[in-house]
Design a protein around this motif. Sequence first.
Motif, mmCIF file in Angstrom:
data_model
loop_
_atom_site.group_PDB
_atom_site.id
_atom_site.type_symbol
_atom_site.label_atom_id
_atom_site.label_comp_id
_atom_site.label_asym_id
_atom_site.label_seq_id
_atom_site.Cartn_x
_atom_site.Cartn_y
_atom_site.Cartn_z
ATOM 1 N N ILE A 1 0.850 -0.962 0.351
ATOM 2 C CA ILE A 1 0.094 -0.140 0.131
ATOM 3 C C ILE A 1 0.840 1.190 -0.522
ATOM 4 O O ILE A 1 0.613 2.329 -0.920
ATOM 5 C CB ILE A 1 -1.130 0.380 1.352
ATOM 6 N N ASP A 2 2.059 1.587 0.840
ATOM 7 C CA ASP A 2 3.307 2.160 1.245
ATOM 8 C C ASP A 2 3.438 2.502 -0.222
ATOM 9 O O ASP A 2 3.774 3.629 -1.018
ATOM 10 C CB ASP A 2 4.219 1.702 1.772
ATOM 11 N N LEU B 1 1.849 1.705 -3.398
ATOM 12 C CA LEU B 1 1.282 3.035 -4.497
ATOM 13 C C LEU B 1 1.021 4.393 -3.806
ATOM 14 O O LEU B 1 1.079 5.074 -4.308
ATOM 15 C CB LEU B 1 -0.257 2.205 -3.978
ATOM 16 N N GLU B 2 1.305 4.827 -2.637
ATOM 17 C CA GLU B 2 1.608 5.767 -1.870
ATOM 18 C C GLU B 2 3.038 6.519 -2.507
ATOM 19 O O GLU B 2 2.715 8.192 -2.718
ATOM 20 C CB GLU B 2 1.519 5.978 -0.241
#
Lengths: 406, 339, 85
Positions: C42-43, C45-46
Amino acid sequence: MKKTDQNKALNTKIAITGMGIISAIGNSVPENLEALLASRSGITSISSLQTHHANSIKVGEVKLTNTQLIDILNIPKNSVFTRTALLGLYAAKHAVSSANITSVNAYKTGFISSTSVGGMDKTERHLKEFSSNRESQKYINSHHAGDSTQKIADALGITGFVTTISTACSSAANAIMLGARLIKAGILDRVIVGGVDPLSKFTINGFKTLMILSDSDCRPFDADRTGLNLGEAAAYLVLESQDIIDKEDKKVLAYLSGYGNANDAFHQTASSENGDGAFLAMQKALKMAQLDPDEINYINAHGTATANNDLSESVAIKRVFGNSVPDFSSTKAFTGHTLAAAGAIEAVYSVLALQENVVFPNLSFKTPIATTLLHPVTTVKRKDIQNVLSNSFGFGGNCSTLIFSK
Amino acid sequence: MKACYIHSAVSISAQNTFETVFNLSESKPLTSRKANSNHPPYKTYIAPAALRRMATGVKMGVTTGKKALEKANITMPDAVLTGTGMGCIEDTETFLNTIIANEEAYLTPTSFIQSTHNTVGAQIALGLKCKAYNNTYVHGALSFESALLDAKLLINTDESQSVLVGGVDELGKEFIDYTILVEDQNNGVKVPFSEGASFFVLSSEKQEKAILLNSLKTYSNLTEQEIPKVLNAFLLENNYQTQDIDAVICGNNGSVSDSYYNQARAVFPITTSQLHYKHLFGEFFTASAIGLFLGVSILQNQHIPDALVLGDYSKNSLKTIVLYNQFNGRDHSFILLSI
Amino acid sequence: MSNLKQELKENIIELLNLEEFSVEDINDNDALFGDGLGLDSIDALELMVMLDKDYGIKLTDPNEGKEIFQSIAVLADYIEKNRSK
């Protein structure tokens, strides 16, 4: 109740006596069936809402506008219906009339719906006008997920047990499961169960940030799959106790014979490599239905066409079924992924598969995934079908499996 | 059918309910229009890697859930059930406002992922590595009651031996102001809006301090006139009469619909203590979970805090309590507890 | 270059809510994912959105990120070579 009686009660099959559906491939059960048998996908470019991503996504849209739905449903002009409530009421009304229910409160009747976005379709358009615009303010109270459920229940005349479930993409399967458990426990005699989700900018952008939206028709279980298409839909089923069936000599469409709910407990959004949650959900459902894996004739897979889901689900299916995986397909290439409605849409398709003795095709499949080598059924296949297993998995590790039987 | 007992009850609320033993003598009625919870230091309860993405509701839910399990000596429940009316409204607001402000560009996934209604239940499962039955209810003022009903059903039918169930809602930053606007326009909720999380461990095992959850019934719609009839029938189904009830806890929030509570309270004799709590804890869709927390605590401690007394107060021993909650005349719930 | 590294460290701490880290805690060659800072998918993607927004670098495949986000040093080097703003 004695323990043995209780076990018997818990293992009773639950009769399905009515169904209603509205999706990208049709506004009724017969229309959906016809499109499935014709291998006609409902995936198109987006037209119902304005988004900057219009050129880079494809969706499964319901063809009726809100205005058309309001007309068809005879809803007073000043009432506050989100698209969620409109789609839901449309499908729920079809379900009730197909079960030949004339007096909804003749028995203890409940309503269990599911949604992931609630009234988001209105909220995202009106949010910045809520503080000042009187006309927009009517949508403030329709934001929360229970609003559409309450409106549908009110329109159907159900005043007793009413609730809403939201476990992301497995929501409707859990609504169906709860309905069955309440009938088994004698708390309800009859329950209308299912789910609804409209398209919204919120979910389109959300899935976009996860980089799992495909810019072309989705390809479930294909090695070169590029992500999912979002869809909008609603579907409801009527579940009734055996007492009502016997008393009214009612026609039973199919039975819900098993269900299982488990959590993958691996990651907030991703499925685990070994598909543990999915594996456990399928196993629980088979155990309850008292079926061996080789008695399942068709799997309506979750099959969203994301890299992660299809691999994880394939692994889980192989763990349950070994080397003799039954005919399977994902119907999401027809409807798109309809999120909280998906479990109910696919429950309707599972019942149709039983009624018509047909396996619906998995569209746009060419090459199997290298590590699992599973081939879904790609053209309409007629054969005797006794038991259908349907999977629904969601964010938060929520995994649910339903088994439908003749 | 197996009996369903409450083994533990833990609440984070606008009052000091979490870190001290149950004692409301220091509590004060809330005066602001919006009241945040009295938050414990979450770092003590949640690992930094998990904590960094959690909004208020998730922190409250995971922390109360964890403590409820500890108090009941359960390491792995057979089911995790959550109720939340507004869901993860903080992250919903964040993602929605970024969509609007950036015109759908430069959006990042975290707030979207965390905005999903089942985030609390999922994070509890993830933290425990609990692969058991997991479900989330999102039905306005019946969100918690629906989860509780499911939990009770699991115990009654022997599908589960121990279940973690709770209700959680966070105040958020924006939507709550719109809600208040609507309430003010409609002569609605007068007590402050607040937030909180209350989790319980339910079990089929009878323990010394366990409270029996006799019955729970919900109605989507009832008229005011139906309340006495429905309430009497509810008690009768459980072989109780109004004079057997030692206390009734109502969800009065100052709105015009408090008239429903008047109907309910009038059913009971003078020997039944009449209690309320939302003046201390505020209103939100799962505030009734705090009502249950109070009911359980009162029975366990055999003491009614003065701050909760609304009308008649009797010093009888406390054996049986009824809770009644509704929101703006809809989503009615009746709960019967006893020792 | 060292300004860029400093800027990246500050932004990553802020963006990913890494409250328990300060700029001094992150060495240029520390692994950002796995055992190092403990970042996850998820990071990633951030961070891809950060590359686009702050430096005009568009990545379309999350797998590309794996190479680029190895460490602050590798990331800064990639940005220097590819930035359009």
